[in-house]
Design a protein around this motif. Structure first.
Motif, PDB file in Angstrom:
ATOM      1  N   LEU A   1     -13.010   7.768  -5.856  1.00 49.86           N
ATOM      2  CA  LEU A   1     -13.648   7.455  -4.575  1.00 49.86           C
ATOM      3  C   LEU A   1     -13.082   6.177  -3.961  1.00 49.86           C
ATOM      4  CD1 LEU A   1     -17.328   8.279  -5.628  1.00 49.86           C
ATOM      5  CD2 LEU A   1     -15.634   9.828  -4.621  1.00 49.86           C
ATOM      6  N   SER A   2     -11.764   6.133  -3.871  1.00 47.77           N
ATOM      7  CA  SER A   2     -11.070   4.959  -3.334  1.00 47.77           C
ATOM      8  C   SER A   2     -10.145   5.401  -2.213  1.00 47.77           C
ATOM      9  CB  SER A   2     -10.254   4.303  -4.452  1.00 47.77           C
ATOM     10  OG  SER A   2      -9.529   3.205  -3.968  1.00 47.77           O
ATOM     11  N   SER A   3      -9.841   4.478  -1.320  1.00 47.06           N
ATOM     12  CA  SER A   3      -8.824   4.780  -0.315  1.00 47.06           C
ATOM     13  C   SER A   3      -7.460   4.783  -1.011  1.00 47.06           C
ATOM     14  CB  SER A   3      -8.837   3.731   0.803  1.00 47.06           C
ATOM     15  OG  SER A   3      -8.338   2.495   0.317  1.00 47.06           O
ATOM     16  N   ARG A   4      -6.525   5.485  -0.438  1.00 47.98           N
ATOM     17  CA  ARG A   4      -5.196   5.551  -1.033  1.00 47.98           C
ATOM     18  C   ARG A   4      -4.527   4.176  -1.059  1.00 47.98           C
ATOM     19  NH1 ARG A   4      -6.827  10.264  -0.142  1.00 47.98           N
ATOM     20  NH2 ARG A   4      -5.846  12.237  -0.602  1.00 47.98           N
ATOM     21  N   SER A   5      -4.733   3.392  -0.002  1.00 50.19           N
ATOM     22  CA  SER A   5      -4.101   2.071   0.022  1.00 50.19           C
ATOM     23  C   SER A   5      -4.723   1.141  -1.016  1.00 50.19           C
ATOM     24  CB  SER A   5      -4.171   1.447   1.417  1.00 50.19           C
ATOM     25  OG  SER A   5      -5.502   1.224   1.804  1.00 50.19           O
ATOM     26  N   ARG A   6      -6.032   1.190  -1.172  1.00 49.27           N
ATOM     27  CA  ARG A   6      -6.693   0.355  -2.185  1.00 49.27           C
ATOM     28  C   ARG A   6      -6.236   0.761  -3.583  1.00 49.27           C
ATOM     29  NH1 ARG A   6     -12.761   0.398  -1.590  1.00 49.27           N
ATOM     30  NH2 ARG A   6     -12.275  -1.071   0.054  1.00 49.27           N
ATOM     31  N   LEU A   7      -6.141   2.069  -3.814  1.00 49.14           N
ATOM     32  CA  LEU A   7      -5.695   2.552  -5.120  1.00 49.14           C
ATOM     33  C   LEU A   7      -4.257   2.120  -5.392  1.00 49.14           C
ATOM     34  CD1 LEU A   7      -6.284   4.244  -7.678  1.00 49.14           C
ATOM     35  CD2 LEU A   7      -5.180   6.146  -6.476  1.00 49.14           C
ATOM     36  N   THR A   8      -3.395   2.176  -4.383  1.00 51.53           N
ATOM     37  CA  THR A   8      -2.001   1.758  -4.561  1.00 51.53           C
ATOM     38  C   THR A   8      -1.931   0.313  -5.022  1.00 51.53           C
ATOM     39  OG1 THR A   8      -1.207   3.356  -2.946  1.00 51.53           O
ATOM     40  CG2 THR A   8       0.219   1.462  -3.391  1.00 51.53           C
ATOM     41  N   HIS A   9      -2.714  -0.563  -4.399  1.00 50.42           N
ATOM     42  CA  HIS A   9      -2.730  -1.979  -4.805  1.00 50.42           C
ATOM     43  C   HIS A   9      -3.265  -2.132  -6.226  1.00 50.42           C
ATOM     44  CE1 HIS A   9      -1.464  -3.510  -0.969  1.00 50.42           C
ATOM     45  NE2 HIS A   9      -2.438  -2.889  -0.348  1.00 50.42           N
ATOM     46  N   GLN A  10      -4.302  -1.387  -6.547  1.00 47.62           N
ATOM     47  CA  GLN A  10      -4.874  -1.482  -7.884  1.00 47.62           C
ATOM     48  C   GLN A  10      -3.898  -0.974  -8.940  1.00 47.62           C
ATOM     49  OE1 GLN A  10      -8.758   0.166  -8.298  1.00 47.62           O
ATOM     50  NE2 GLN A  10      -8.942  -0.530 -10.402  1.00 47.62           N
ATOM     51  N   ILE A  11      -3.245   0.142  -8.662  1.00 44.49           N
ATOM     52  CA  ILE A  11      -2.267   0.690  -9.616  1.00 44.49           C
ATOM     53  C   ILE A  11      -1.107  -0.290  -9.784  1.00 44.49           C
ATOM     54  CG2 ILE A  11      -0.549   2.526  -9.956  1.00 44.49           C
ATOM     55  CD1 ILE A  11      -3.351   3.430 -10.694  1.00 44.49           C
ATOM     56  N   ARG A  12      -0.709  -0.946  -8.720  1.00 44.83           N
ATOM     57  CA  ARG A  12       0.361  -1.950  -8.821  1.00 44.83           C
ATOM     58  C   ARG A  12      -0.054  -3.068  -9.777  1.00 44.83           C
ATOM     59  NH1 ARG A  12       1.220  -3.233  -3.443  1.00 44.83           N
ATOM     60  NH2 ARG A  12       2.417  -1.319  -3.277  1.00 44.83           N
ATOM     61  N   ARG A  13      -1.304  -3.536  -9.670  1.00 44.26           N
ATOM     62  CA  ARG A  13      -1.798  -4.578 -10.583  1.00 44.26           C
ATOM     63  C   ARG A  13      -1.839  -4.055 -12.022  1.00 44.26           C
ATOM     64  NH1 ARG A  13      -5.415  -5.299  -6.350  1.00 44.26           N
ATOM     65  NH2 ARG A  13      -7.074  -4.226  -7.477  1.00 44.26           N
ATOM     66  N   MET A  14      -2.275  -2.822 -12.175  1.00 44.01           N
ATOM     67  CA  MET A  14      -2.359  -2.236 -13.511  1.00 44.01           C
ATOM     68  C   MET A  14      -0.962  -2.016 -14.105  1.00 44.01           C
ATOM     69  SD  MET A  14      -5.532   0.403 -12.833  1.00 44.01           S
ATOM     70  CE  MET A  14      -5.758   0.954 -14.542  1.00 44.01           C
ATOM     71  N   GLU A  15       0.008  -1.686 -13.267  1.00 45.99           N
ATOM     72  CA  GLU A  15       1.397  -1.558 -13.735  1.00 45.99           C
ATOM     73  C   GLU A  15       1.906  -2.891 -14.269  1.00 45.99           C
ATOM     74  OE1 GLU A  15       4.308   1.511 -11.609  1.00 45.99           O
ATOM     75  OE2 GLU A  15       3.313   0.194 -10.165  1.00 45.99           O
ATOM     76  N   SER A  16       1.549  -3.967 -13.583  1.00 42.17           N
ATOM     77  CA  SER A  16       2.016  -5.288 -14.025  1.00 42.17           C
ATOM     78  C   SER A  16       1.441  -5.659 -15.390  1.00 42.17           C
ATOM     79  CB  SER A  16       1.683  -6.366 -12.988  1.00 42.17           C
ATOM     80  OG  SER A  16       0.300  -6.634 -12.964  1.00 42.17           O
ATOM     81  N   GLN A  17       0.324  -5.036 -15.765  1.00 41.06           N
ATOM     82  CA  GLN A  17      -0.269  -5.255 -17.094  1.00 41.06           C
ATOM     83  C   GLN A  17       0.291  -4.274 -18.131  1.00 41.06           C
ATOM     84  OE1 GLN A  17      -4.610  -5.399 -17.115  1.00 41.06           O
ATOM     85  NE2 GLN A  17      -4.591  -5.853 -14.932  1.00 41.06           N
ATOM     86  N   GLY A  18       1.092  -3.322 -17.674  1.00 43.25           N
ATOM     87  CA  GLY A  18       1.683  -2.345 -18.587  1.00 43.25           C
ATOM     88  C   GLY A  18       0.735  -1.252 -19.035  1.00 43.25           C
ATOM     89  N   ILE A  19      -0.357  -1.030 -18.291  1.00 42.81           N
ATOM     90  CA  ILE A  19      -1.334  -0.027 -18.734  1.00 42.81           C
ATOM     91  C   ILE A  19      -1.210   1.302 -17.988  1.00 42.81           C
ATOM     92  CG2 ILE A  19      -2.949  -1.693 -19.694  1.00 42.81           C
ATOM     93  CD1 ILE A  19      -4.603  -1.558 -17.174  1.00 42.81           C
ATOM     94  N   VAL A  20      -0.491   1.308 -16.884  1.00 39.57           N
ATOM     95  CA  VAL A  20      -0.147   2.545 -16.177  1.00 39.57           C
ATOM     96  C   VAL A  20       1.277   2.403 -15.656  1.00 39.57           C
ATOM     97  CG1 VAL A  20      -2.511   3.079 -15.440  1.00 39.57           C
ATOM     98  CG2 VAL A  20      -1.007   1.827 -13.909  1.00 39.57           C
ATOM     99  N   GLU A  21       1.846   3.546 -15.286  1.00 43.43           N
ATOM    100  CA  GLU A  21       3.137   3.533 -14.608  1.00 43.43           C
ATOM    101  C   GLU A  21       3.137   4.623 -13.556  1.00 43.43           C
ATOM    102  OE1 GLU A  21       5.857   4.009 -17.839  1.00 43.43           O
ATOM    103  OE2 GLU A  21       5.459   6.155 -18.045  1.00 43.43           O
ATOM    104  N   ARG A  22       3.955   4.427 -12.542  1.00 44.28           N
ATOM    105  CA  ARG A  22       4.082   5.438 -11.492  1.00 44.28           C
ATOM    106  C   ARG A  22       5.411   6.166 -11.663  1.00 44.28           C
ATOM    107  NH1 ARG A  22       2.681   2.116  -6.143  1.00 44.28           N
ATOM    108  NH2 ARG A  22       3.573   0.472  -7.415  1.00 44.28           N
ATOM    109  N   THR A  23       5.353   7.475 -11.452  1.00 44.62           N
ATOM    110  CA  THR A  23       6.556   8.298 -11.517  1.00 44.62           C
ATOM    111  C   THR A  23       6.524   9.289 -10.358  1.00 44.62           C
ATOM    112  OG1 THR A  23       5.502   9.922 -12.964  1.00 44.62           O
ATOM    113  CG2 THR A  23       6.710   8.139 -14.044  1.00 44.62           C
ATOM    114  N   THR A  24       7.671   9.884 -10.094  1.00 43.07           N
ATOM    115  CA  THR A  24       7.759  10.912  -9.057  1.00 43.07           C
ATOM    116  C   THR A  24       7.328  12.240  -9.648  1.00 43.07           C
ATOM    117  OG1 THR A  24       9.584   9.725  -8.046  1.00 43.07           O
ATOM    118  CG2 THR A  24       9.307  12.008  -7.386  1.00 43.07           C
ATOM    119  N   CYS A  25       6.618  13.008  -8.865  1.00 42.80           N
ATOM    120  CA  CYS A  25       6.145  14.316  -9.305  1.00 42.80           C
ATOM    121  C   CYS A  25       7.335  15.265  -9.433  1.00 42.80           C
ATOM    122  CB  CYS A  25       5.125  14.853  -8.308  1.00 42.80           C
ATOM    123  SG  CYS A  25       4.458  16.459  -8.764  1.00 42.80           S
TER     124      CYS A  25
END
Length: 156
Positions: A72-96
Motif C-alpha cells: 500500500l505504497s506509492s511507486r515513488s515512495r517504494l523506489t526510495h525505500q528499496i534504494r535505502r534497503m539496497e544500500s543495506q544489502g537486504i534487497v536488490e533490484r533486477t530487470t524482469c
C-alpha cells in the motif's frame, strides 16, 4: 451554517468513540512496533513488511509495481525505500526476465537473515500489544471489520 455542514451526518458519541479509539490505538501500535524493530534490528516496520512479502514470493522476488500495491505504497515512495534497503544489502533490484522492462525487487541472503532475526521481535510485539489483549471473538470481529474496510476502499 454552510449547506455542506447542514447535510453532514455527524458522528454520534459512540461512533466518535470508536473512530478516535481506532485512530489513537492504531497510531500507538504502529509506533511501538516500528520502534521495537528499529531499536533491536535497525529495520523499520515498512522494511519488515517488504522483506516479508519478498520472502513469501516463490523465488524471493516481486515486480516493484506489485510490491507497491502489496504494501500500500506509492511507486515513488517504494523506489526510495528499496534504494535505502539496497544500500543495506537486504534487497536488490533486477530487470524482469519475462519482458525486460519491469523491475523486480529481490530479497538477498542478508535480507533473509535480518528478517529471521527480526520476526520473533515483531511477533512478540504484535502478540503483547494486540493479540493477547483481545478475546478470540474480538480478534475475529477485528479481522472481519478490517476485511470489510479494505474491500470497500480497495474497490474504489
Amino acid at each position: 451554517m454552510l449547506p455542506a455542514q447542514q447535510e453532514t451526518p455527524w458522528l454520534t458519541p459512540a461512533e466518535m468513540r470508536a473512530w478516535r479509539g481506532y485512530m489513537d490505538g492504531n497510531q500507538r501500535l504502529m509506533e511501538v512496533l516500528n520502534r521495537e524493530l528499529q531499536d533491536s534490528h535497525d529495520l523499520s516496520l515498512a522494511d519488515y513488511r517488504i522483506l516479508v512479502m519478498l520472502s513469501e514470493a516463490p523465488d524471493g522476488s516481486t515486480r516493484m509495481s506489485d510490491l507497491a500495491d502489496g504494501v500500500l505504497s506509492s511507486r515513488s515512495r517504494l523506489t526510495h525505500q528499496i534504494r535505502r534497503m539496497e544500500s543495506q544489502g537486504i534487497v536488490e533490484r533486477t530487470t524482469c526476465a519475462e519482458d525486460g522492462r519491469g523491475v523486480l525487487a529481490q530479497i538477498t541472503d542478508e535480507g533473509r537473515r535480518r528478517l529471521a532475526a527480526a520476526a520473533p521481535t515483531h511477533v512478540a510485539g504484535v502478540r503483547k500489544n494486540l493479540v493477547d489483549l483481545l478475546t478470540p471473538n474480538e480478534l475475529e470481529v477485528l479481522a472481519d471489520v478490517f476485511s470489510k474496510v479494505d474491500a470497500a476502499i480497495g474497490d474504489r
